[in-house]
Design an enzyme around this catalytic site. Structure first.
Site, PDB file in Angstrom:
ATOM      1  N   GLY A 216       0.824  -1.198   0.000  1.00 55.25           N
ATOM      2  CA  GLY A 216       0.000   0.000   0.000  1.00 55.25           C
ATOM      3  C   GLY A 216       0.859   1.250   0.000  1.00 55.25           C
ATOM      4  O   GLY A 216       1.954   1.254  -0.558  1.00 55.25           O
ATOM      5  N   LEU A 217       0.377   2.281   0.677  1.00 55.91           N
ATOM      6  CA  LEU A 217       1.093   3.540   0.781  1.00 55.91           C
ATOM      7  C   LEU A 217       1.461   4.110  -0.574  1.00 55.91           C
ATOM      8  O   LEU A 217       2.579   4.537  -0.812  1.00 55.91           O
ATOM      9  CB  LEU A 217       2.364   3.387   1.633  1.00 55.91           C
ATOM     10  CG  LEU A 217       2.162   3.163   3.127  1.00 55.91           C
ATOM     11  CD1 LEU A 217       3.502   3.035   3.809  1.00 55.91           C
ATOM     12  CD2 LEU A 217       1.371   4.298   3.740  1.00 55.91           C
ATOM     13  N   CYS A 218       0.524   4.010  -1.502  1.00 57.56           N
ATOM     14  CA  CYS A 218       0.808   4.624  -2.797  1.00 57.56           C
ATOM     15  C   CYS A 218      -0.411   5.438  -3.237  1.00 57.56           C
ATOM     16  O   CYS A 218      -0.873   5.348  -4.365  1.00 57.56           O
ATOM     17  CB  CYS A 218       1.185   3.585  -3.838  1.00 57.56           C
ATOM     18  SG  CYS A 218       0.098   2.185  -3.894  1.00 57.56           S
ATOM     19  N   GLY A 219      -0.951   6.212  -2.312  1.00 58.05           N
ATOM     20  CA  GLY A 219      -2.053   7.092  -2.653  1.00 58.05           C
ATOM     21  C   GLY A 219      -3.292   6.304  -3.038  1.00 58.05           C
ATOM     22  O   GLY A 219      -3.531   5.214  -2.549  1.00 58.05           O
TER      23      GLY A 219
END
Lengths: 290, 136
Positions: free
Chosen positions: A86-89
Site C-alpha cells: 500500500g502507501l501509494c495514494g
C-alpha cells in the site's frame, strides 16, 4: 490548552514520521526512475507488435486461430493488476472501484498483485487464480499469467479476457484502464499497451507475403506477443506504483513538515505565555514585599 | 538520390537501431533475405544471424536471435527480443549473459522458459563468436 510537554511529544512523533516518509520517498524516487524508463522503453515494441499482428491478420481474411476467435460475451475474465504494498495514494482504490463495476456473476478475476487479491477476497468475488510478480517484472512472470489467460480462453471457460491496470501517464497521473486482451482482434482495434502516439497504427490494407508460411508466422507471432503485452502492462503498473508512492510520500513529508511548523508555533506561544505568567507572578510578589 | 529503406529494430528494452539504409539483409528462418527499396510487403520470422544494413559504402551489422520482420513499402521493422548492434558489442557482458543463461538452464523451467533461455544463450554465444573471430 495542552501542556508544553504534550506538544513536545507530538512534535517528536511527527518528526519521526516525517523521517520515515522522507526515506520512503527517496527509495520510491529511485525505483520510479527505473520503472518509468522500462515502461516507456517497452512501449514502441508493444505498439509495433500489435501493428504487425493487425496487418497480418487483415491480409489473412479467413485465417482462424483459437486466440483470435470472437464469441458472444457471456462470461469474462478480468486480470486485475495491482501493487503488492500500500502507501501509494489512491492508486489501488481507483482500480478497485473499476473492478467493482464488473458483474458479480459472470466475471472471474485473476489477481496479479497482493492488494487486488485481498480486495477480491474481501468482496467475495470469483477469484480464479492469484499471481505475484517481482518488483522488476520478468518475462516468466508475464508468461505464467498469459498462459492462464490463454488456457481459460481456449477452453471456452470465458469468452473475453480483459486486463485492468493503472496506466502510467506521468509521475503525477496514473489512470485505471481496462484493456481487452483476448480475443486478440480487440487488441488492435483499441490500440495496445503502448499507445505511443501512433495507436494501433494506420492499418495498411496490403497483401503480405509470408515467410516461411502464413500459419507458421501467425503462430510464432501470436504465441509471444501476448506474453509481451502482459509484460508491458506489468511494467506500466510498476511505473505507476512507484510514481504514485513517490508523490504520496512527498505529500506526507510536506504535511508533516507543515504540522511540525504549526506545532512549534503553538509550543512557543504556550511557552511564552508561561514565562509571562511567571514573570507577572514574580513582579506581583516583589511588589507585595516592598 | 535513390530510394532508401527505413530500418527499425525494436526490442522490449527500447529501440536498438533506426536509420535510412540502401539495402538490408535479413536472417530469415529459412535462409537469408535481401531487401531492397520497393520490396513487396513481406512478413517473416527471423532465425539466428546478422542483419546487415548497407548505407552507401558503410555497413552496419546487428546480431539478432529470433524475432520477426515486417517489410512494407519502404520500411522494415524488426521486432526481436535479442538484438545487439555489433558496433556496441561488449564481450564482458556477453560472457556474463552466457553464464547466466547456462546457470538458468540447470534450474527447472517450463518449456517456454527453456526456449527463451536457450535463445538467450544462443544470442550470447553468437556475440562471443563474432567478438572472437579473426578480423579480415
Amino acid at each position: 490548552m495542552p501542556s508544553t510537554r504534550n506538544i513536545r511529544r507530538r512534535i517528536r512523533s511527527v518528526k519521526n514520521t516525517a523521517q520515515i516518509t522522507k526515506a520512503m520517498q527517496t527509495v520510491a524516487a529511485s525505483k520510479m526512475r527505473k520503472a518509468q524508463d522500462a515502461a516507456v522503453n517497452g512501449r514502441p515494441f508493444a505498439d509495433r507488435a500489435i501493428r504487425i499482428l493487425a496487418n497480418a491478420a487483415r491480409s489473412l481474411e479467413d485465417y482462424e486461430h483459437p486466440l483470435l476467435e470472437e464469441r458472444e460475451v457471456r462470461r469474462r475474465a478480468v486480470i486485475l493488476i495491482t501493487t503488492d504494498k500500500g502507501l501509494c495514494g489512491g492508486l489501488n482504490a481507483y482500480l478497485m472501484r473499476e473492478a467493482a463495476k464488473y458483474d458479480r456473476e459472470s466475471t472471474v478475476f485473476i489477481a496479479a498483485g497482493r492488494k487486488g487479491a485481498q480486495f477480491l477476497a474481501r468482496t467475495r468475488r470469483n477469484l480464479a487464480a492469484e499471481f505475484s510478480f517481482a518488483d522488476v517484472p520478468t518475462f516468466s512472470d508475464a508468461m505464467t499469467i498469459a498462459n492462464a489467460a490463454k488456457r481459460i480462453f481456449t477452453e471456452r471457460e470465458v469468452d473475453r479476457v480483459e486486463v485492468l491496470y493503472p496506466k502510467f501517464i506521468n509521475t503525477l497521473t496514473q489512470q485505471p484502464k481496462a484493456q481487452v486482451l483476448l480475443p486478440m482482434e480487440c487488441l488492435w482495434e483499441e490500440g495496445g499497451a503502448g499507445q505511443d502516439g501512433e495507436k494501433g497504427g494506420n492499418p495498411t490494407e496490403v497483401d503480405y507475403l509470408f515467410e516461411p508460411g502464413a500459419s507458421e508466422v501467425m503462430n510464432g507471432l501470436l504465441r509471444w506477443f501476448l506474453d509481451f503485452q502482459i509484460l508491458q502492462l506489468m511494467l506500466e503498473t510498476k511505473a505507476s506504483e512507484h510514481s504514485a508512492r513517490m508523490v504520496a510520500m512527498k505529500n506526507a513529508t510536506e504535511n508533516a513538515d507543515q504540522l511540525i511548523k504549526d506545532l512549534t508555533l503553538t509550543y512557543n506561544k504556550i511557552r511564552q505565555a508561561g514565562i509571562t505568567t511567571e514573570l507577572l507572578d514574580i513582579s506581583v510578589a516583589q511588589l507585595a514585599i516592598s | 538520390m535513390a530510394a532508401t529503406l527505413k530500418l527499425e529494430i525494436v526490442t522490449p528494452e527500447g529501440q536498438v537501431y533506426a536509420r535510412d539504409v540502401d539495402m538490408v539483409c535479413l536472417p530469415g528462418a529459412d535462409g537469408e533475405l535481401g531487401i531492397f527499396p520497393h520490396h513487396a510487403p513481406l512478413m517473416t520470422l527471423l532465425g539466428e544471424g546478422e542483419i546487415i544494413a548497407r548505407r552507401g559504402p558503410e555497413e552496419d551489422r546487428i546480431l539478432v536471435t529470433r524475432g520477426c520482420a515486417d517489410v512494407t513499402g519502404n520500411a522494415v521493422s524488426v521486432l526481436t527480443v535479442f538484438a545487439t548492434d555489433e558496433a556496441y558489442l561488449d564481450e564482458v557482458k556477453a560472457e556474463e549473459a552466457r553464464q547466466r543463461a547456462e546457470a538458468r538452464l540447470k534450474e527447472k523451467l517450463s518449456p517456454e522458459e527453456t526456449s527463451l533461455v536457450q535463445a538467450s544463450l544462443a544470442h550470447s554465444l553468437a556475440q562471443l563468436k563474432i567478438k572472437r573471430r579473426p578480423r579480415l
